[in-house]
Scaffold this motif. Structure first.
Motif, mmCIF file in Angstrom:
data_model
loop_
_atom_site.group_PDB
_atom_site.id
_atom_site.type_symbol
_atom_site.label_atom_id
_atom_site.label_comp_id
_atom_site.label_asym_id
_atom_site.label_seq_id
_atom_site.Cartn_x
_atom_site.Cartn_y
_atom_site.Cartn_z
ATOM 1 N N GLU A 18 0.848 -1.190 0.000
ATOM 2 C CA GLU A 18 0.000 0.000 0.000
ATOM 3 C C GLU A 18 0.883 1.239 0.000
ATOM 4 N N CYS A 19 0.411 2.268 -0.669
ATOM 5 C CA CYS A 19 1.092 3.559 -0.679
ATOM 6 C C CYS A 19 0.265 4.518 0.182
ATOM 7 N N ILE A 22 -1.127 8.002 -0.995
ATOM 8 C CA ILE A 22 -2.137 8.065 -2.060
ATOM 9 C C ILE A 22 -3.328 7.216 -1.595
ATOM 10 N N GLY A 24 -6.243 4.842 -1.099
ATOM 11 C CA GLY A 24 -6.797 3.769 -1.914
ATOM 12 C C GLY A 24 -5.809 3.088 -2.836
ATOM 13 N N CYS A 25 -4.549 3.466 -2.773
ATOM 14 C CA CYS A 25 -3.546 2.885 -3.676
ATOM 15 C C CYS A 25 -2.963 1.630 -3.039
ATOM 16 N N SER A 27 -1.960 -2.722 -3.880
ATOM 17 C CA SER A 27 -1.769 -3.787 -4.850
ATOM 18 C C SER A 27 -1.322 -5.032 -4.104
ATOM 19 N N ALA A 42 0.159 0.591 -9.969
ATOM 20 C CA ALA A 42 -0.979 1.120 -9.220
ATOM 21 C C ALA A 42 -0.768 2.598 -8.886
ATOM 22 N N ILE A 43 0.441 2.964 -8.493
ATOM 23 C CA ILE A 43 0.739 4.365 -8.179
ATOM 24 C C ILE A 43 0.513 5.231 -9.406
ATOM 25 N N CYS A 46 -3.259 5.490 -10.039
ATOM 26 C CA CYS A 46 -3.923 6.315 -9.024
ATOM 27 C C CYS A 46 -3.625 7.794 -9.224
ATOM 28 N N VAL A 49 -5.699 9.081 -12.221
ATOM 29 C CA VAL A 49 -7.114 9.249 -11.895
ATOM 30 C C VAL A 49 -7.316 10.454 -10.981
ATOM 31 N N ARG A 50 -6.454 10.616 -9.986
ATOM 32 C CA ARG A 50 -6.586 11.755 -9.073
ATOM 33 C C ARG A 50 -6.410 13.068 -9.832
ATOM 34 N N THR A 58 -1.369 13.674 -3.713
ATOM 35 C CA THR A 58 -0.985 12.916 -2.525
ATOM 36 C C THR A 58 -1.519 13.633 -1.289
#
Length: 68
Positions: A18-19, A22, A24-25, A27, A42-43, A46, A49-50, A58
């Motif tokens: 997880e990050c 961010i 909800g980021c 994997s 994933a980063i 994300c 999309v953001r 972030t």
């Protein structure tokens, strides 16, 4: 950009990464290496999309040492 990630194993042995900076980021992967490769994708997704939705890319995070 460099991001800190957390890496843990679930009860089935799958690596979860997880990050925290961010929301909800998250994997996963069957190995640590696979999970770390997957979080890079994933980063990127994300952040894209953001940016498209006008969200801050972030959030501020801080590492703190907790002694229990």
């Amino acid at each position: 950009m460099k991001f800190n990630v957390t890496l843990d194993r679930d009860e089935d042995g799958i690596w979860i990464v997880e990050c925290p900076s961010i929301p909800g980021c998250v994997s996963q992967g069957n190995t640590k290496e696979e999970a770390l490769e997957n979080i890079q994708d994933a980063i990127a997704a994300c952040l894209q999309v953001r940016a498209e939705r006008g969200f801050p890319l972030t959030i501020e995070t801080q590492q703190v040492e907790v002694i229990a």
